[in-house]
Design a protein around this motif. Structure first.
Motif, PDB file in Angstrom:
ATOM      1  N   ALA A  20       0.831  -1.210   0.000  1.00 42.55           N
ATOM      2  CA  ALA A  20       0.000   0.000   0.000  1.00 42.55           C
ATOM      3  C   ALA A  20       0.864   1.258   0.000  1.00 42.55           C
ATOM      4  N   LEU A  21       1.921   1.181   0.748  1.00 43.02           N
ATOM      5  CA  LEU A  21       2.811   2.325   0.927  1.00 43.02           C
ATOM      6  C   LEU A  21       3.545   2.678  -0.367  1.00 43.02           C
ATOM      7  N   LEU A  22       4.083   1.652  -1.004  1.00 41.46           N
ATOM      8  CA  LEU A  22       4.956   1.903  -2.140  1.00 41.46           C
ATOM      9  C   LEU A  22       4.169   2.196  -3.424  1.00 41.46           C
ATOM     10  N   ARG A  23       2.835   2.105  -3.344  1.00 44.68           N
ATOM     11  CA  ARG A  23       2.031   2.543  -4.484  1.00 44.68           C
ATOM     12  C   ARG A  23       2.056   4.064  -4.579  1.00 44.68           C
ATOM     13  N   VAL A  24       2.427   4.707  -3.479  1.00 47.29           N
ATOM     14  CA  VAL A  24       2.384   6.163  -3.413  1.00 47.29           C
ATOM     15  C   VAL A  24       3.734   6.756  -3.809  1.00 47.29           C
ATOM     16  N   GLU A  25       3.706   7.603  -4.794  1.00 47.92           N
ATOM     17  CA  GLU A  25       4.936   8.228  -5.247  1.00 47.92           C
ATOM     18  C   GLU A  25       5.465   9.167  -4.169  1.00 47.92           C
ATOM     19  N   GLY A  26       6.737   9.079  -3.863  1.00 44.43           N
ATOM     20  CA  GLY A  26       7.322   9.951  -2.860  1.00 44.43           C
ATOM     21  C   GLY A  26       7.534   9.253  -1.525  1.00 44.43           C
ATOM     22  N   ALA A  27       6.872   8.082  -1.347  1.00 41.16           N
ATOM     23  CA  ALA A  27       7.077   7.314  -0.121  1.00 41.16           C
ATOM     24  C   ALA A  27       8.270   6.379  -0.342  1.00 41.16           C
ATOM     25  N   SER A  28       9.159   6.277   0.620  1.00 39.04           N
ATOM     26  CA  SER A  28      10.321   5.410   0.454  1.00 39.04           C
ATOM     27  C   SER A  28      10.005   4.021   0.993  1.00 39.04           C
ATOM     28  N   GLN A  29      10.928   3.076   0.762  1.00 40.68           N
ATOM     29  CA  GLN A  29      10.720   1.708   1.251  1.00 40.68           C
ATOM     30  C   GLN A  29      11.143   1.568   2.709  1.00 40.68           C
ATOM     31  N   ASN A  30      11.473   2.682   3.339  1.00 39.19           N
ATOM     32  CA  ASN A  30      11.862   2.639   4.749  1.00 39.19           C
ATOM     33  C   ASN A  30      10.664   2.990   5.613  1.00 39.19           C
ATOM     34  N   TYR A  31      10.164   1.969   6.315  1.00 40.36           N
ATOM     35  CA  TYR A  31       8.954   2.178   7.107  1.00 40.36           C
ATOM     36  C   TYR A  31       8.971   1.270   8.319  1.00 40.36           C
ATOM     37  N   GLN A  32       8.091   1.573   9.227  1.00 40.81           N
ATOM     38  CA  GLN A  32       7.973   0.772  10.438  1.00 40.81           C
ATOM     39  C   GLN A  32       6.511   0.795  10.882  1.00 40.81           C
ATOM     40  N   ILE A  33       6.024  -0.349  11.322  1.00 40.62           N
ATOM     41  CA  ILE A  33       4.626  -0.417  11.761  1.00 40.62           C
ATOM     42  C   ILE A  33       4.618  -0.584  13.277  1.00 40.62           C
ATOM     43  N   ILE A  34       3.873   0.268  13.947  1.00 43.85           N
ATOM     44  CA  ILE A  34       3.798   0.177  15.405  1.00 43.85           C
ATOM     45  C   ILE A  34       2.339  -0.022  15.818  1.00 43.85           C
ATOM     46  N   LEU A  35       2.124  -1.064  16.610  1.00 43.44           N
ATOM     47  CA  LEU A  35       0.758  -1.339  17.057  1.00 43.44           C
ATOM     48  C   LEU A  35       0.645  -1.030  18.546  1.00 43.44           C
ATOM     49  N   GLU A  36      -0.386  -0.282  18.880  1.00 43.79           N
ATOM     50  CA  GLU A  36      -0.593   0.063  20.293  1.00 43.79           C
ATOM     51  C   GLU A  36      -2.069  -0.086  20.641  1.00 43.79           C
ATOM     52  N   ARG A  37      -2.311  -0.188  21.918  1.00 40.78           N
ATOM     53  CA  ARG A  37      -3.699  -0.251  22.375  1.00 40.78           C
ATOM     54  C   ARG A  37      -3.815   0.587  23.640  1.00 40.78           C
ATOM     55  N   PRO A  38      -3.909   1.905  23.441  1.00 41.92           N
ATOM     56  CA  PRO A  38      -3.935   2.786  24.616  1.00 41.92           C
ATOM     57  C   PRO A  38      -5.184   2.562  25.470  1.00 41.92           C
ATOM     58  N   GLY A  39      -6.314   2.317  24.846  1.00 46.34           N
ATOM     59  CA  GLY A  39      -7.533   2.025  25.619  1.00 46.34           C
ATOM     60  C   GLY A  39      -7.976   0.634  25.235  1.00 46.34           C
ATOM     61  N   ASN A  40      -9.116   0.532  24.589  1.00 45.93           N
ATOM     62  CA  ASN A  40      -9.581  -0.769  24.114  1.00 45.93           C
ATOM     63  C   ASN A  40      -9.407  -0.897  22.616  1.00 45.93           C
ATOM     64  N   LEU A  41      -8.985   0.193  21.984  1.00 48.95           N
ATOM     65  CA  LEU A  41      -8.940   0.216  20.533  1.00 48.95           C
ATOM     66  C   LEU A  41      -7.502   0.105  20.029  1.00 48.95           C
ATOM     67  N   ASP A  42      -7.308  -0.779  19.027  1.00 50.42           N
ATOM     68  CA  ASP A  42      -5.980  -0.909  18.423  1.00 50.42           C
ATOM     69  C   ASP A  42      -5.654   0.325  17.583  1.00 50.42           C
ATOM     70  N   ILE A  43      -4.442   0.794  17.713  1.00 50.04           N
ATOM     71  CA  ILE A  43      -3.980   1.890  16.865  1.00 50.04           C
ATOM     72  C   ILE A  43      -2.785   1.383  16.055  1.00 50.04           C
ATOM     73  N   MET A  44      -2.877   1.540  14.734  1.00 48.88           N
ATOM     74  CA  MET A  44      -1.740   1.175  13.887  1.00 48.88           C
ATOM     75  C   MET A  44      -1.076   2.464  13.415  1.00 48.88           C
ATOM     76  N   THR A  45       0.165   2.641  13.813  1.00 51.68           N
ATOM     77  CA  THR A  45       0.920   3.796  13.350  1.00 51.68           C
ATOM     78  C   THR A  45       1.955   3.317  12.341  1.00 51.68           C
ATOM     79  N   VAL A  46       2.024   3.983  11.201  1.00 51.72           N
ATOM     80  CA  VAL A  46       3.043   3.639  10.220  1.00 51.72           C
ATOM     81  C   VAL A  46       3.992   4.822  10.088  1.00 51.72           C
ATOM     82  N   LYS A  47       5.234   4.599  10.476  1.00 52.41           N
ATOM     83  CA  LYS A  47       6.259   5.629  10.298  1.00 52.41           C
ATOM     84  C   LYS A  47       6.882   5.440   8.931  1.00 52.41           C
ATOM     85  N   VAL A  48       6.960   6.493   8.151  1.00 55.14           N
ATOM     86  CA  VAL A  48       7.501   6.401   6.796  1.00 55.14           C
ATOM     87  C   VAL A  48       8.482   7.527   6.542  1.00 55.14           C
ATOM     88  N   GLU A  49       9.576   7.188   5.889  1.00 59.37           N
ATOM     89  CA  GLU A  49      10.469   8.242   5.417  1.00 59.37           C
ATOM     90  C   GLU A  49      10.050   8.623   4.007  1.00 59.37           C
TER      91      GLU A  49
END
Ligand SMILES: [Zn+2]
Length: 418
Positions: free
Chosen positions: A326-355
């Protein structure tokens, strides 16, 4: 061959004798491929429990080489090779090289790790078998990799896809070398991690080579189970040595052809550590249709991920490679990324860090707030492909980790949030 290996495992390995007994079958019950289903699975856990030599079918004196695959939990697993096993390994690896057009006169730049990891030696033996010259450079020291690639004129690159991308970036940015013009790499043999079609395209652009996906695992032989042909539409499995099956990873039920599930492999020719119905944990699909390259061996699709890398966000199953796609379909996004999953309350949060890509990052003078457009496009693409709205965080160029071996893209912090 199947009947022979089944009897061989039963007679030589007590673990199998017990498994057969528990399942109420004998080797005589396995006559055709369809009967394979009667045999219980072999799991990584079985191999760990049998450590160090419980799965050995020959005497130790017949073993010429021993590998131990890293156990993240508990014991490692032992993979042993007799003379014949090493010959088979060389042969299947030679096919892999041949598929990528390697021949005598080529110089193989082998940047897979040597040592207990089977990648290094597997690619080494295969290179010798096709009569190519091998540079056993192993992983690490990126500067020297580029320097020797240039000075020796290595022609075939073998490493993980994430490291291939890193080599390309490093050459351009740190050394002012454009691999497309100044290096002679024509083909790349990339495996040991799940990667996407988009990453292939980027690596090919970055390095000016044709990228081939390869697959294997140490419990079965090491690299050497399957390889893409020049059609780049699936990986041909060497069915004369390995029988593939696809099962539902949750129920263990065999799936019909073409369906996506967990790959299970049975070795037909291994002597020292043969396995029956080994659960690889890798998610793929398998088809037997004829390929336009002329090879008759069936094809598996590129690995989507490991069954245990799959994560669920709000009930939706996602693999890191899907996010990468999904990420690399976007022009300008690099192949350097990281996925972080958290659950601060009851809901999952997916954060994607991208260079962002370097040029783009520099064009705004490093001011990420000027790249709102890119952030929104990535967010949309990830939502379209995965069905999940992720939290996209652009980070400065060259701040996320680079990998020399298998990349680790996913960080699941959810257990710790309780
Ligand atoms: Zn083909």
């Amino acid at each position: 061959r199947l009947r022979k290996i089944v009897r061989y495992c039963y007679e030589k390995i007590p673990v199998y004798k017990r498994k057969f007994k528990d399942a109420g079958i004998t080797p005589d019950d396995v006559k055709t491929l369809d009967d394979l289903e009667k045999i219980p699975f072999t799991t990584k856990e079985d191999l760990r429990k049998a450590y160090p030599f419980g799965m050995l079918a020959t005497g130790l004196s017949e073993v010429l080489e021993l590998h131990a695959s890293s156990g993240t939990t508990g014991h490692p697993t032992t993979c042993a090779y007799t003379k014949n096993d090493l010959d088979v390994w060389s042969k299947v690896m030679a096919r892999i090289y041949a598929s990528a057009g390697t021949r005598k006169g080529d110089i193989v730049h082998n940047a897979y790790g040597y040592g207990l990891f089977t990648g290094g030696l597997g690619f080494h033996y295969g290179a010798l078998a096709v009569g190519a010259t091998v540079l056993p450079i192993a992983a690490g020291n990126t500067e020297r990799q580029i320097k020797l690639a240039k000075e020796y004129g290595t022609t075939i690159l073998a490493c993980t896809p994430s490291y291939a991308a890193h080599l390309g970036e490093y050459a351009r940015e740190k050394m002012g070398i454009n691999p497309v013009e100044e290096l002679k790499w024509k083909s790349g043999l990339f495996g040991a991690e799940a990667w996407s079609e988009e990453l292939r395209r980027r690596i090919e652009e970055l390095l000016g080579l044709e990228a081939f996906d390869i697959y294997g695992l140490s419990e079965v032989i090491g690299p050497g189970v399957s390889v893409e042909c020049p059609q780049h539409d699936g990986l041909h499995i060497f069915e004369d040595h390995f029988i593939p099956e696809i099962i539902d990873p949750e129920t263990g039920e065999k799936l019909e052809e073409g369906k996506t599930g967990e790959l299970v492999l049975t070795t037909l020719t291994r002597e020292a550590t043969p396995v029956l119905r080994f659960r690889t944990g890798d998610i793929t699909s398998f088809k037997t249709e004829e390929c336009s390259c002329g090879r008759t061996m069936g094809k598996m699709s590129r690995i989507l991920g490991r069954a245990d890398d799959m994560f669920k966000v709000r009930g939706v199953k996602i693999w890191p490679s899907t996010v990468e796609h999904a990420l690399l379909r976007v022009e300008g996004a690099s192949q350097n990324y990281q996925i972080i999953l958290e659950r601060p309350g009851n809901l999952d949060i997916m954060t994607v860090k991208v260079e962002p890509e370097k040029e783009l990052f520099e064009s705004v003078g490093g001011d990420l707030s000027k790249l709102q457009d890119l952030r929104v496009k990535i967010e949309e693409s990830i939502r379209t492909v995965t069905g999940i709205k992720g939290n996209i965080m652009l980070v400065p160029y060259n701040t996320l980790p680079r990998f020399e071996g298998k990349a680790k893209r996913l960080e699941d912090l959810r257990e710790k949030t309780f």
